[in-house]
Design an enzyme around this catalytic site. Structure first.
Site, PDB file in Angstrom:
ATOM      1  N   ARG A 121     106.291  -2.916  65.065  1.00  0.00           N
ATOM      2  CA  ARG A 121     105.324  -2.386  65.641  1.00  0.00           C
ATOM      3  C   ARG A 121     105.570  -1.114  66.468  1.00  0.00           C
ATOM      4  O   ARG A 121     104.822  -0.764  67.497  1.00  0.00           O
ATOM      5  CB  ARG A 121     104.529  -3.214  66.697  1.00  0.00           C
ATOM      6  CG  ARG A 121     103.944  -4.720  65.995  1.00  0.00           C
ATOM      7  CD  ARG A 121     103.075  -5.361  66.818  1.00  0.00           C
ATOM      8  NE  ARG A 121     102.413  -6.567  66.197  1.00  0.00           N
ATOM      9  CZ  ARG A 121     103.128  -7.625  66.057  1.00  0.00           C
ATOM     10  NH1 ARG A 121     104.254  -7.762  66.858  1.00  0.00           N
ATOM     11  NH2 ARG A 121     102.811  -8.655  65.533  1.00  0.00           N
ATOM     12  N   LYS A 143     101.327  13.681  63.610  1.00  0.00           N
ATOM     13  CA  LYS A 143     100.796  13.106  62.329  1.00  0.00           C
ATOM     14  C   LYS A 143     101.872  12.512  61.580  1.00  0.00           C
ATOM     15  O   LYS A 143     102.890  13.322  61.300  1.00  0.00           O
ATOM     16  CB  LYS A 143     100.158  13.907  61.694  1.00  0.00           C
ATOM     17  CG  LYS A 143      98.663  14.339  62.139  1.00  0.00           C
ATOM     18  CD  LYS A 143      98.102  14.988  60.951  1.00  0.00           C
ATOM     19  CE  LYS A 143      96.620  15.621  61.390  1.00  0.00           C
ATOM     20  NZ  LYS A 143      96.022  16.251  60.213  1.00  0.00           N
ATOM     21  N   GLU A 185     102.012  28.583  55.893  1.00  0.00           N
ATOM     22  CA  GLU A 185     101.416  28.124  57.169  1.00  0.00           C
ATOM     23  C   GLU A 185     101.480  29.093  58.459  1.00  0.00           C
ATOM     24  O   GLU A 185     100.569  28.949  58.935  1.00  0.00           O
ATOM     25  CB  GLU A 185     102.240  26.686  57.709  1.00  0.00           C
ATOM     26  CG  GLU A 185     102.155  25.735  56.678  1.00  0.00           C
ATOM     27  CD  GLU A 185     100.708  25.087  56.260  1.00  0.00           C
ATOM     28  OE1 GLU A 185      99.702  25.135  56.864  1.00  0.00           O
ATOM     29  OE2 GLU A 185     100.550  24.556  55.010  1.00  0.00           O
ATOM     30  N   LYS A 227     100.372  26.172  66.807  1.00  0.00           N
ATOM     31  CA  LYS A 227     100.167  24.501  66.334  1.00  0.00           C
ATOM     32  C   LYS A 227     100.142  23.773  67.672  1.00  0.00           C
ATOM     33  O   LYS A 227      99.520  23.011  67.827  1.00  0.00           O
ATOM     34  CB  LYS A 227     101.219  23.946  65.306  1.00  0.00           C
ATOM     35  CG  LYS A 227     100.836  22.502  65.043  1.00  0.00           C
ATOM     36  CD  LYS A 227     101.271  21.981  63.708  1.00  0.00           C
ATOM     37  CE  LYS A 227     100.476  20.590  63.539  1.00  0.00           C
ATOM     38  NZ  LYS A 227     100.814  20.052  62.188  1.00  0.00           N
ATOM     39  N   GLU A 237      92.635  14.682  66.534  1.00  0.00           N
ATOM     40  CA  GLU A 237      92.210  15.485  65.334  1.00  0.00           C
ATOM     41  C   GLU A 237      90.451  15.048  65.525  1.00  0.00           C
ATOM     42  O   GLU A 237      89.911  15.040  64.784  1.00  0.00           O
ATOM     43  CB  GLU A 237      92.449  15.140  64.230  1.00  0.00           C
ATOM     44  CG  GLU A 237      92.062  16.186  63.054  1.00  0.00           C
ATOM     45  CD  GLU A 237      93.044  15.979  61.816  1.00  0.00           C
ATOM     46  OE1 GLU A 237      93.539  15.004  61.537  1.00  0.00           O
ATOM     47  OE2 GLU A 237      92.757  17.049  61.172  1.00  0.00           O
ATOM     48  N   ARG A 241      91.424  20.505  66.556  1.00  0.00           N
ATOM     49  CA  ARG A 241      92.775  20.510  65.405  1.00  0.00           C
ATOM     50  C   ARG A 241      92.127  20.861  63.967  1.00  0.00           C
ATOM     51  O   ARG A 241      92.809  21.104  63.249  1.00  0.00           O
ATOM     52  CB  ARG A 241      93.188  19.134  65.721  1.00  0.00           C
ATOM     53  CG  ARG A 241      94.504  19.077  64.781  1.00  0.00           C
ATOM     54  CD  ARG A 241      95.294  17.639  65.311  1.00  0.00           C
ATOM     55  NE  ARG A 241      96.389  17.523  64.655  1.00  0.00           N
ATOM     56  CZ  ARG A 241      97.354  16.781  64.917  1.00  0.00           C
ATOM     57  NH1 ARG A 241      97.286  16.371  66.119  1.00  0.00           N
ATOM     58  NH2 ARG A 241      98.341  16.585  64.221  1.00  0.00           N
ATOM     59  N   ASN A 245      93.192  23.365  59.491  1.00  0.00           N
ATOM     60  CA  ASN A 245      92.758  23.058  58.198  1.00  0.00           C
ATOM     61  C   ASN A 245      92.535  24.453  57.422  1.00  0.00           C
ATOM     62  O   ASN A 245      92.146  24.633  56.304  1.00  0.00           O
ATOM     63  CB  ASN A 245      91.772  22.074  57.920  1.00  0.00           C
ATOM     64  CG  ASN A 245      92.506  20.667  58.040  1.00  0.00           C
ATOM     65  OD1 ASN A 245      93.304  20.657  57.702  1.00  0.00           O
ATOM     66  ND2 ASN A 245      91.691  19.996  58.821  1.00  0.00           N
ATOM     67  N   HIS A 248      93.036  25.163  53.899  1.00  0.00           N
ATOM     68  CA  HIS A 248      93.489  23.767  53.329  1.00  0.00           C
ATOM     69  C   HIS A 248      92.324  23.001  52.416  1.00  0.00           C
ATOM     70  O   HIS A 248      92.649  22.362  51.529  1.00  0.00           O
ATOM     71  CB  HIS A 248      93.949  22.855  54.451  1.00  0.00           C
ATOM     72  CG  HIS A 248      95.316  23.124  54.722  1.00  0.00           C
ATOM     73  ND1 HIS A 248      95.674  24.373  55.395  1.00  0.00           N
ATOM     74  CD2 HIS A 248      96.559  22.385  54.563  1.00  0.00           C
ATOM     75  CE1 HIS A 248      97.039  24.286  55.438  1.00  0.00           C
ATOM     76  NE2 HIS A 248      97.473  23.346  55.220  1.00  0.00           N
ATOM     77  N   HIS A 252      93.660  22.229  49.181  1.00  0.00           N
ATOM     78  CA  HIS A 252      93.840  20.589  48.669  1.00  0.00           C
ATOM     79  C   HIS A 252      93.225  20.583  47.347  1.00  0.00           C
ATOM     80  O   HIS A 252      93.701  19.913  46.518  1.00  0.00           O
ATOM     81  CB  HIS A 252      93.181  19.859  49.685  1.00  0.00           C
ATOM     82  CG  HIS A 252      94.294  19.421  50.790  1.00  0.00           C
ATOM     83  ND1 HIS A 252      93.740  18.993  51.966  1.00  0.00           N
ATOM     84  CD2 HIS A 252      95.461  19.328  51.039  1.00  0.00           C
ATOM     85  CE1 HIS A 252      94.866  18.739  52.752  1.00  0.00           C
ATOM     86  NE2 HIS A 252      95.861  19.197  52.044  1.00  0.00           N
ATOM     87  N   HIS A 265     102.379  23.345  47.692  1.00  0.00           N
ATOM     88  CA  HIS A 265     101.372  23.167  48.870  1.00  0.00           C
ATOM     89  C   HIS A 265     101.082  24.659  49.340  1.00  0.00           C
ATOM     90  O   HIS A 265     100.170  25.053  49.739  1.00  0.00           O
ATOM     91  CB  HIS A 265     101.996  22.288  49.870  1.00  0.00           C
ATOM     92  CG  HIS A 265     101.002  22.263  51.109  1.00  0.00           C
ATOM     93  ND1 HIS A 265      99.888  21.490  50.883  1.00  0.00           N
ATOM     94  CD2 HIS A 265     101.232  22.683  52.459  1.00  0.00           C
ATOM     95  CE1 HIS A 265      99.084  21.621  52.160  1.00  0.00           C
ATOM     96  NE2 HIS A 265     100.070  22.195  53.126  1.00  0.00           N
TER      97      HIS A 265
END
Ligand SMILES: NC(=O)c1ccc[n+]([C@@H]2O[C@H](COP(=O)([O-])OP(=O)(O)OC[C@H]3O[C@@H](n4cnc5c(N)ncnc54)[C@H](O)[C@@H]3O)[C@@H](O)[C@H]2O)c1
Ligand SMILES: NC(=O)c1ccc[n+]([C@@H]2O[C@H](COP(=O)([O-])OP(=O)(O)OC[C@H]3O[C@@H](n4cnc5c(N)ncnc54)[C@H](O)[C@@H]3O)[C@@H](O)[C@H]2O)c1
Lengths: 362, 362
Positions: A121, A143, A185, A227, A237, A241, A245, A248, A252, A265
């Site tokens: 946990r 993340k 990026e 960032k 998010e 945030r 993207n 992206h 994607h 990517h």
């Protein structure tokens, strides 16, 4: 302890990013921060381990530690790998007081971070990013994730690290195409939040291509700060945030269409950024000169600005599966100047198709 | 909306437990709380679904929902099942705004809660506990988990639900041996934190055996309040929350030895509680009369107070694998009166062995 700069990230559990730190000095930091009674689990790739493990271990003499290797590649970010790590962790006696050190790029950071977030946990972990992408992007923001046959990064958590320990010297062994993923990026960060960084990149194009360390220090530091600023304002998010993207949603779709093979990517993000710039121009958000600057910088850093022989309709359709979309509505991020972007919720399929067409060659 | 009582749990994200609520009314609550635009994912066992799904769905007419079934049994709490749920969730279009409803006992609550905590990095979930154990224990406190070949509940998270929706009427179909699992935790709660609850159980032994609904309402409400109090003070299990492990260090060893077959969790806890009482008496923490009362109540409710033909040394050894232990040191919870317990960190192997011997018959 040599650390050039320390940046605080505000989060549920705030943490620091140490820039210009040395791998050798992480142990000293940990001794001060948590004491040396904690068992450490170093998770890394074989190649990265070969380059940098000795340097890291030099500083860990006071600790008990074990090293767990994960095969390189996006495939390593899986529930199966997570299960294997769990078995190995138990076998080497890792308990609730163990601490994970994630030594590697975004794959290691995401996998080891997710593992740390759910092993017993949750146990603490330290990000030690060794790719440009990890240093400017994936190690920041808390993340973590693994992939699933049903989707990339489908399973994960928000789990801030104990610290991010960034040793710029690790970039020296990084292959150029991996550097490019980080540069994509960085251009994105410049376009959405730092006009001066954009200028810096334009002014130092040649040094970037020549991989001059001092230039990378500067660009990395500025890029990650964009960032940090965004995630500090929106940890989970829910709002701002989403700006990250930029490029992206388009990117994607390209990656998915290529089933994550044949297009990196960074390449997806670059082409996506150009598509977003075209769409922003069509909406009157930015002018032709700004599109041209984005285009030239991207191209000048060796990143692709178009893609061959794709079907715009297929790509449009793939954008619908994006997990940020609510109730099927497409959410896009578009620049409204170099250095600023906004969330657009009313983009129509026709405009998006037109933007795709602009970046697709025969 | 018929709700008899509402209890607030303070946590990082506070939530309410609705007691004496009706399955039919959950929809109305959700409409008020989050609105009806959210897609719902009901996760349940086939049997539980057969009994209670119709009642729940009656209230969900305003929602879009899907039902995901998980086979009953501890085996369902696995990474494989989690992966299967993920595929099914994606297939039915679940997105970041979907909400999980966990309809079932502790297995469903733990699995569906863990799934909710990591699907797309976390979507909300509601606990709808339908076993006594889930109502008094597992639905409260925000712990979720799945099992792993290397250990029970080895992988999980702290993830508070949106709400706990407790309809007492669901206990009517619960097999007696499942009721017993909940009763064992209730005796535990009484011993560690509520002397009056202990008296109540003593006074109403026959009605408990006769399964009189009003008595269950009362015992459930009091029992869960002990847990609410403890977890509200220690959300992440750093201190006081360890008290809830009364009987569990011994009990887990018994379950592990039996490889989770042949001995139920409730049986493990009961015998563990008796062993802890003997050890507490040997240390002079409680007197013979108190041990006798714990013994009689446990036995009187049909729970075992001893186990046959086990090796104390094996069981001692198995206690060492407990994940709450730090640096190999054994942490035990012992009662120092009926209604109060404490954390003991200096228990010696010999005392523990003696306590084991007292509960092992030939
Ligand atoms: N968590 C986030 O916020 C976030 C953000 C962006 C991307 N990501 C994730 O990051 C991943 C991509 O990360 P990446 O681009 O760093 O790829 P990566 O981690 O796969 O690293 C690329 C390759 O470089 C090797 N490598 C790493 N460091 C090296 C070094 N110093 N010298 C030589 N070789 C080295 C790696 O072993 C690997 O083969 C993706 O899975 C993506 O989903 C996460
Ligand atoms: N998260 C926590 O804090 C916590 C605490 C204690 C226990 N647990 C976990 O809880 C699990 C045990 O939970 P459990 O005892 O509820 O077992 P369970 O969930 O397996 O339920 C027992 C059986 O009863 C059936 N059932 C459930 N409700 C019913 C009803 N109303 N009528 C008829 N049958 C019904 C189930 O389908 C199952 O077959 C374990 O996995 C344990 O690790 C978690």
């Amino acid at each position: 302890m040599r650390v050039n700069q320390q940046i605080e990230v505000s989060a549920t559990h705030p943490y620091s990013i140490f820039l210009g730190a040395s791998l050798e000095d992480l142990g000293e930091f940990l001794e001060q921060k948590i004491g040396s009674s904690h068992h450490l689990l170093v998770i890394t790739h074989p190649t990265v381990g070969e380059y940098y493990l000795q340097r890291l271990l030099k500083g860990l003499l006071a600790f008990q530690y074990d090293i767990l290797y994960v095969p390189a590649g996006e495939e390593g970010k899986s529930l199966e790998q997570l299960s294997a790590l769990t078995s190995e962790a138990v076998a080497c006696g890792a308990d609730r007081h163990s601490v994970v050190l994630a030594l590697g790029g975004g794959v290691i950071g995401d996998l080891a971070g997710f593992f740390a977030s759910i092993y017993m946990r949750g146990i603490p972990f330290v990000q030690i990013p060794t790719t440009l992408l990890a240093q400017v992007d994936s190690s920041i923001g808390g993340k973590t994730a693994v992939n699933h046959p049903a989707g990339k990064n489908l399973i994960g958590s928000f789990y801030p690290p104990l610290a991010v320990w960034t040793d710029f010297s690790t970039l020296q062994t990084l292959p150029w195409e991996e550097i490019q993923n980080g540069l994509a990026e960085t251009i994105k960060h410049a376009v959405l939040g730092d006009a001066e960084l954009f200028l810096f990149l334009e002014d130092h194009r040649q040094e970037i291509l020549d991989r001059v360390p001092e230039i990378y220090r500067e660009l990395t530091t500025r890029s990650l700060q964009v960032k940090v600023k965004v995630v500090s304002e929106d940890e989970k998010e829910k709002g701002q945030r989403m700006l990250l993207n930029l490029g992206h949603s388009f990117g994607h779709a390209l990656e998915t269409e290529a089933v994550y093979r044949g297009i990196t990517h960074g390449q997806g993000v670059s082409i996506g950024l150009i598509a977003a710039a075209y769409l922003a121009k069509a909406r009157g958000l930015i002018n032709a000169g700004e599109v041209q600057r984005i285009f030239s910088l991207t191209k000048g850093l060796g990143l692709p600005v178009s893609v061959q022989g794709k079907d715009p309709n297929t790509l449009l359709h793939l954008m619908e599966a994006d997990k940020k979309n609510k109730n099927g509505q497409k959410i896009l991020i578009l620049p409204d100047s170099i250095g600023h972007a906004l969330v657009v919720r009313d983009a129509q399929d026709e405009e998006i198709l037109k933007a795709w067409e602009k970046v697709i060659t025969e």
